[in-house]
Scaffold this motif. Sequence first.
Motif, PDB file in Angstrom:
ATOM      1  N   ALA A   1       0.826  -1.218   0.000  1.00  0.00           N
ATOM      2  CA  ALA A   1       0.000   0.000   0.000  1.00  0.00           C
ATOM      3  C   ALA A   1       0.856   1.263   0.000  1.00  0.00           C
ATOM      4  O   ALA A   1       0.444   2.303   0.513  1.00  0.00           O
ATOM      5  N   GLY A   2       2.049   1.155  -0.552  1.00  0.00           N
ATOM      6  CA  GLY A   2       2.927   2.318  -0.661  1.00  0.00           C
ATOM      7  C   GLY A   2       3.624   2.720   0.611  1.00  0.00           C
ATOM      8  O   GLY A   2       4.301   3.766   0.646  1.00  0.00           O
ATOM      9  N   ARG A   3       3.511   1.922   1.671  1.00  0.00           N
ATOM     10  CA  ARG A   3       4.151   2.262   2.936  1.00  0.00           C
ATOM     11  C   ARG A   3       5.631   1.913   2.891  1.00  0.00           C
ATOM     12  O   ARG A   3       6.050   0.960   2.233  1.00  0.00           O
ATOM     13  N   THR A   4       6.430   2.675   3.597  1.00  0.00           N
ATOM     14  CA  THR A   4       7.880   2.491   3.587  1.00  0.00           C
ATOM     15  C   THR A   4       8.300   1.520   4.692  1.00  0.00           C
ATOM     16  O   THR A   4       8.010   1.753   5.870  1.00  0.00           O
ATOM     17  N   PRO A   5       8.995   0.437   4.334  1.00  0.00           N
ATOM     18  CA  PRO A   5       9.414  -0.522   5.366  1.00  0.00           C
ATOM     19  C   PRO A   5      10.610  -0.004   6.155  1.00  0.00           C
ATOM     20  O   PRO A   5      11.417   0.782   5.657  1.00  0.00           O
ATOM     21  N   TRP A   6      10.695  -0.481   7.401  1.00  0.00           N
ATOM     22  CA  TRP A   6      11.853  -0.148   8.225  1.00  0.00           C
ATOM     23  C   TRP A   6      12.126  -1.290   9.179  1.00  0.00           C
ATOM     24  O   TRP A   6      11.215  -1.809   9.843  1.00  0.00           O
ATOM     25  N   ILE A   7      13.379  -1.706   9.236  1.00  0.00           N
ATOM     26  CA  ILE A   7      13.824  -2.727  10.176  1.00  0.00           C
ATOM     27  C   ILE A   7      14.929  -2.115  11.019  1.00  0.00           C
ATOM     28  O   ILE A   7      15.900  -1.575  10.472  1.00  0.00           O
ATOM     29  N   PRO A   8      14.824  -2.137  12.345  1.00  0.00           N
ATOM     30  CA  PRO A   8      15.877  -1.550  13.184  1.00  0.00           C
ATOM     31  C   PRO A   8      17.234  -2.182  12.899  1.00  0.00           C
ATOM     32  O   PRO A   8      17.316  -3.373  12.554  1.00  0.00           O
ATOM     33  N   PRO A   9      18.304  -1.410  13.026  1.00  0.00           N
ATOM     34  CA  PRO A   9      19.642  -1.978  12.808  1.00  0.00           C
ATOM     35  C   PRO A   9      19.949  -3.047  13.848  1.00  0.00           C
ATOM     36  O   PRO A   9      19.518  -2.956  15.003  1.00  0.00           O
ATOM     37  N   LEU A  10      20.694  -4.056  13.409  1.00  0.00           N
ATOM     38  CA  LEU A  10      21.041  -5.151  14.299  1.00  0.00           C
ATOM     39  C   LEU A  10      22.160  -4.737  15.238  1.00  0.00           C
ATOM     40  O   LEU A  10      23.100  -4.041  14.847  1.00  0.00           O
ATOM     41  N   ASP A  11      22.045  -5.160  16.488  1.00  0.00           N
ATOM     42  CA  ASP A  11      23.102  -4.951  17.470  1.00  0.00           C
ATOM     43  C   ASP A  11      24.179  -6.010  17.239  1.00  0.00           C
ATOM     44  O   ASP A  11      23.909  -7.209  17.278  1.00  0.00           O
ATOM     45  N   GLU A  12      25.386  -5.578  16.980  1.00  0.00           N
ATOM     46  CA  GLU A  12      26.457  -6.504  16.632  1.00  0.00           C
ATOM     47  C   GLU A  12      27.233  -7.012  17.844  1.00  0.00           C
ATOM     48  O   GLU A  12      28.328  -7.546  17.697  1.00  0.00           O
ATOM     49  N   ALA A  13      26.719  -6.813  19.037  1.00  0.00           N
ATOM     50  CA  ALA A  13      27.437  -7.250  20.240  1.00  0.00           C
ATOM     51  C   ALA A  13      27.731  -8.751  20.176  1.00  0.00           C
ATOM     52  O   ALA A  13      26.898  -9.544  19.741  1.00  0.00           O
ATOM     53  N   ALA A  14      28.915  -9.125  20.602  1.00  0.00           N
ATOM     54  CA  ALA A  14      29.350 -10.522  20.550  1.00  0.00           C
ATOM     55  C   ALA A  14      29.055 -11.218  21.879  1.00  0.00           C
ATOM     56  O   ALA A  14      29.020 -10.578  22.935  1.00  0.00           O
ATOM     57  N   PRO A  15      28.829 -12.541  21.850  1.00  0.00           N
ATOM     58  CA  PRO A  15      28.602 -13.278  23.089  1.00  0.00           C
ATOM     59  C   PRO A  15      29.864 -13.299  23.941  1.00  0.00           C
ATOM     60  O   PRO A  15      30.971 -13.087  23.438  1.00  0.00           O
ATOM     61  N   PRO A  16      29.743 -13.557  25.226  1.00  0.00           N
ATOM     62  CA  PRO A  16      30.926 -13.577  26.104  1.00  0.00           C
ATOM     63  C   PRO A  16      31.881 -14.698  25.718  1.00  0.00           C
ATOM     64  O   PRO A  16      31.456 -15.795  25.352  1.00  0.00           O
ATOM     65  N   THR A  17      33.151 -14.417  25.791  1.00  0.00           N
ATOM     66  CA  THR A  17      34.171 -15.427  25.472  1.00  0.00           C
ATOM     67  C   THR A  17      34.919 -15.893  26.714  1.00  0.00           C
ATOM     68  O   THR A  17      35.707 -16.833  26.641  1.00  0.00           O
ATOM     69  N   GLU A  18      34.673 -15.229  27.828  1.00  0.00           N
ATOM     70  CA  GLU A  18      35.329 -15.608  29.073  1.00  0.00           C
ATOM     71  C   GLU A  18      34.290 -16.104  30.072  1.00  0.00           C
ATOM     72  O   GLU A  18      33.098 -15.849  29.935  1.00  0.00           O
ATOM     73  N   GLY A  19      34.767 -16.780  31.093  1.00  0.00           N
ATOM     74  CA  GLY A  19      33.873 -17.285  32.115  1.00  0.00           C
ATOM     75  C   GLY A  19      33.413 -18.691  31.793  1.00  0.00           C
ATOM     76  O   GLY A  19      33.839 -19.302  30.807  1.00  0.00           O
ATOM     77  N   PRO A  20      32.528 -19.248  32.621  1.00  0.00           N
ATOM     78  CA  PRO A  20      32.077 -20.629  32.422  1.00  0.00           C
ATOM     79  C   PRO A  20      31.327 -20.795  31.102  1.00  0.00           C
ATOM     80  O   PRO A  20      30.739 -19.845  30.579  1.00  0.00           O
ATOM     81  N   TYR A  21      31.346 -22.006  30.591  1.00  0.00           N
ATOM     82  CA  TYR A  21      30.729 -22.286  29.291  1.00  0.00           C
ATOM     83  C   TYR A  21      29.243 -21.948  29.286  1.00  0.00           C
ATOM     84  O   TYR A  21      28.713 -21.450  28.288  1.00  0.00           O
TER      85      TYR A  21
END
Length: 601
Positions: free
Chosen positions: A364-384
């Motif tokens: 219907a002529g509406r403009t789509p928008w998707i929020p930008p993705l947060d690129e934060a990485a999962p933790p690499t330290e600490g317990p599994y």
Amino acid sequence: MTTRPELRGTFGAVSSTHWLASAAGMAALEAGGNAFDAAAAAGFVLQVVEPHLNGPGGDVPVLLFDAAAGRARVICGQGPMPRAATPAAFHSLGLSRIPGSGLLPATVPGAFGAWLRLLEEYGTLRLAQVLEYAIGYAADGYPVLPKAAEAIAVLADLFREEWTESGRTYLVRGAPPRTGSRLRNPALAATYQRILKEAEAAGPGRERQIRAAHEAFYGGFVAEAVDAHLRTAALDATGRRHPGLLTGDDLARWQPPAEDTVSRAYRGTEVHKPGPWSQGPVFLQQLALLEGFDLAAMGLDSADHLHTVVECAKLAYADREAWYGDPDFTGVPLSALLADDYTAERRRLVGERASDTLRPGAPAGRTPWIPPLDEAAPPTEGPYWRGQLYDGLPTVAAPVLAATEARGDTCCLTVTDRHGNMVAATPSGGWLKSSPVVPGLGFPLGTRGQMAWLAEGHPNSLAPGKRPRTTLSPTLVVADGRARLAFGTPGGDQQDQWTLGFFLAHTVFGLDLQRATETLAFHSEHVPSSFTPRTHRPLAVRIEARHSEETAAGLTRRGHALVPVPDWSLGKVCAVGAEPADGLLRAAASPRGGQAYAVAR
């Protein structure tokens, strides 16, 4: 050859992701109940025997066909966000996204209320008759599934050190249970029993008792325990401890709504899905796009077939990302998204090469928008287990898990009876990894709030009292005023790709229900996941390794990045059907996972 036959009978048919739930559903039919009683009985059993994938604190959409009324409906068991849940509340904690575990993403538990509403309005059995199977397995024990045992083992240190109530519930003398061993949940059994006792104290009427059970959960002792629990702080995916936003008052204000389905005609049938508060309409958009292609001429599982299906999925799912949300809060342009002219315009985007661009449309002529993705990485330290907590999916990956193994799971059940009633439901949420167990209740809360955006102005942006868009998506098919087919699968975002493959195998390629569940499974990872941390791989196609070399070469030549996964590892489609021509009821269950089973009599 198939691993099992398509089951046929005249009395009733049940198929679910756990054999004990299927058996309970059939037992409810044998006790004189209808498909709605059987579905509720099976649903409550799934809350006990698949705790790593769902629970009473989770959510469920229930699609139903009422033969007496000749009508399909959906009961929405997706609870809303708390009234205190605003983007500002999360930003004040220094968060740019809603965490995938802990107390902050908790929504109102919708599953318990949805099953009660189905039972009250459409069932015939008393609450005690329906709950007895779940109570029995919680009190007396059930065999632990391999994936549940694996998940508890990975999370055992978390349960010992932080989520101690989860430790009391899932560990056996401080140790993870062995696969196949008998595990009891006496606290959950006591919760069900107290709800039933308070229900029966309300008087002899069946409906009165069911309403009293709802009050005990949402306005009584369960809500009080949840309220007290959410005031404490618990470790979550952020690596910090936070209290929750959900309150007992949020539970007391909620009633499970019953709504019209969203539907579309396809090859002489009417295909019904939940509304855009789920991802359900994406199935209909895929069907609409595929109507312009001769899939049968391409050949089942050929490169042409898979390429066409994958490229149409990318377009439909891109629209999901841009336009779907709770229609009580946002104007979802659903009619425009399903319109023939819009579909034809979108279909022209399907080319010979795989697209690596996320391309939502402009209905219907509406403009789509998707929020930008947060690129934060999962933790690499600490317990599994900390990295596992960061990932909002229900599944837990052992340290030795191959990178190619599929992840993402939930539950599914389907039922039909000799009267023509039919149900399809996909219970999920409130899994053991989602949140610590509520003291005294024996179950954790769900974390569906993680699916809402903190960025404002999107159809799925967070707002108080709003349903986060869920991935849960059962399907019901009607023809000539009768229910013909009900099906679903676990699988998060992939549900409407895996069930599409099943449906096309049955309707386009003519396979019976069991053969259709066993066809080659595949899915695109083009669109960001609905779960934290919203990962995506634009050209990736996960595909079971039993594909032909010719198909693999054809897809690679078109630009798809194939990710082979072990055979029989994608999805667990469960289905029941009815054929008016011969009066037989049918049932099928995927052999994947070795736990989904169908029953027919």
